[in-house]
Design a protein around this motif. Sequence first.
Motif, PDB file in Angstrom:
ATOM      1  N   VAL A  41       0.813  -1.214   0.000  1.00  0.00           N
ATOM      2  CA  VAL A  41       0.000   0.000   0.000  1.00  0.00           C
ATOM      3  C   VAL A  41       0.847   1.265   0.000  1.00  0.00           C
ATOM      4  CG1 VAL A  41      -1.989  -1.092   1.085  1.00  0.00           C
ATOM      5  CG2 VAL A  41      -0.227  -0.044   2.504  1.00  0.00           C
ATOM      6  N   ARG A  42       2.136   1.150   0.237  1.00  0.00           N
ATOM      7  CA  ARG A  42       2.986   2.334   0.225  1.00  0.00           C
ATOM      8  C   ARG A  42       3.047   2.960  -1.154  1.00  0.00           C
ATOM      9  NH1 ARG A  42       8.266  -0.220   2.508  1.00  0.00           N
ATOM     10  NH2 ARG A  42       7.514  -1.781   1.084  1.00  0.00           N
ATOM     11  N   ASP A  43       2.820   2.165  -2.212  1.00  0.00           N
ATOM     12  CA  ASP A  43       2.906   2.675  -3.567  1.00  0.00           C
ATOM     13  C   ASP A  43       1.582   3.213  -4.088  1.00  0.00           C
ATOM     14  OD1 ASP A  43       5.581   2.032  -3.618  1.00  0.00           O
ATOM     15  OD2 ASP A  43       5.216   0.041  -4.447  1.00  0.00           O
ATOM     16  N   GLY A  50      -2.325  14.174  -1.211  1.00  0.00           N
ATOM     17  CA  GLY A  50      -1.057  14.572  -1.790  1.00  0.00           C
ATOM     18  C   GLY A  50      -0.126  13.393  -1.964  1.00  0.00           C
ATOM     19  N   VAL A  51       1.146  13.624  -1.759  1.00  0.00           N
ATOM     20  CA  VAL A  51       2.168  12.605  -1.968  1.00  0.00           C
ATOM     21  C   VAL A  51       2.121  11.587  -0.826  1.00  0.00           C
ATOM     22  CG1 VAL A  51       4.641  12.235  -2.220  1.00  0.00           C
ATOM     23  CG2 VAL A  51       3.601  14.315  -3.120  1.00  0.00           C
ATOM     24  N   ILE A  53       3.306   8.948   2.022  1.00  0.00           N
ATOM     25  CA  ILE A  53       4.467   8.872   2.905  1.00  0.00           C
ATOM     26  C   ILE A  53       5.194   7.569   2.627  1.00  0.00           C
ATOM     27  CG2 ILE A  53       5.215   8.690   5.300  1.00  0.00           C
ATOM     28  CD1 ILE A  53       2.777  10.351   6.054  1.00  0.00           C
ATOM     29  N   LYS A  54       6.491   7.641   2.449  1.00  0.00           N
ATOM     30  CA  LYS A  54       7.314   6.457   2.179  1.00  0.00           C
ATOM     31  C   LYS A  54       8.066   6.070   3.457  1.00  0.00           C
ATOM     32  CE  LYS A  54       7.675   6.950  -2.645  1.00  0.00           C
ATOM     33  NZ  LYS A  54       6.619   6.327  -3.275  1.00  0.00           N
ATOM     34  N   ALA A  55       8.632   4.878   3.453  1.00  0.00           N
ATOM     35  CA  ALA A  55       9.377   4.390   4.617  1.00  0.00           C
ATOM     36  C   ALA A  55      10.544   5.310   4.950  1.00  0.00           C
ATOM     37  CB  ALA A  55       9.879   2.969   4.364  1.00  0.00           C
ATOM     38  N   ASP A  56      11.209   5.848   3.940  1.00  0.00           N
ATOM     39  CA  ASP A  56      12.326   6.767   4.185  1.00  0.00           C
ATOM     40  C   ASP A  56      11.858   8.041   4.886  1.00  0.00           C
ATOM     41  OD1 ASP A  56      14.250   5.113   3.160  1.00  0.00           O
ATOM     42  OD2 ASP A  56      14.291   6.062   1.187  1.00  0.00           O
ATOM     43  N   ASP A  57      10.633   8.503   4.580  1.00  0.00           N
ATOM     44  CA  ASP A  57      10.095   9.685   5.247  1.00  0.00           C
ATOM     45  C   ASP A  57       9.932   9.444   6.744  1.00  0.00           C
ATOM     46  OD1 ASP A  57       9.880  10.970   2.754  1.00  0.00           O
ATOM     47  OD2 ASP A  57       7.862  10.157   2.437  1.00  0.00           O
ATOM     48  N   VAL A  58       9.448   8.262   7.097  1.00  0.00           N
ATOM     49  CA  VAL A  58       9.261   7.916   8.512  1.00  0.00           C
ATOM     50  C   VAL A  58      10.609   7.840   9.216  1.00  0.00           C
ATOM     51  CG1 VAL A  58       8.391   6.151  10.093  1.00  0.00           C
ATOM     52  CG2 VAL A  58       7.102   6.722   8.032  1.00  0.00           C
ATOM     53  N   LEU A  59      11.587   7.227   8.565  1.00  0.00           N
ATOM     54  CA  LEU A  59      12.922   7.133   9.170  1.00  0.00           C
ATOM     55  C   LEU A  59      13.552   8.518   9.327  1.00  0.00           C
ATOM     56  CD1 LEU A  59      14.274   4.012   7.283  1.00  0.00           C
ATOM     57  CD2 LEU A  59      13.539   4.150   9.671  1.00  0.00           C
ATOM     58  N   ASP A  60      13.376   9.400   8.324  1.00  0.00           N
ATOM     59  CA  ASP A  60      13.898  10.763   8.431  1.00  0.00           C
ATOM     60  C   ASP A  60      13.264  11.505   9.599  1.00  0.00           C
ATOM     61  OD1 ASP A  60      15.527  10.327   6.248  1.00  0.00           O
ATOM     62  OD2 ASP A  60      14.196  11.341   4.821  1.00  0.00           O
TER      63      ASP A  60
END
Length: 77
Positions: A41-43, A50-51, A53-60
Amino acid sequence: MVTHHEDQSLVKVTCSHCQDVRLIAVAVAAETEAAPPLVDVRDEPSEDLGVPIKADDVLDARLALSGHAGDLKSLLR
């Protein structure tokens, strides 16, 4: 391993980084049918949000918050 009964076990694990302790139940199966493929579902973008949220966004965000020394109110200002 905390306990074991037939094909099930209860395992205690500790994170070497943060020392968080968790109990994990493990069941061993001999042969099972193949599980249906999971949908990532991330894709899939959410409607009107809007855009996605990706896994990298959560880690950031986690890394940015790890240095925060104040309370929640000061974080939201």
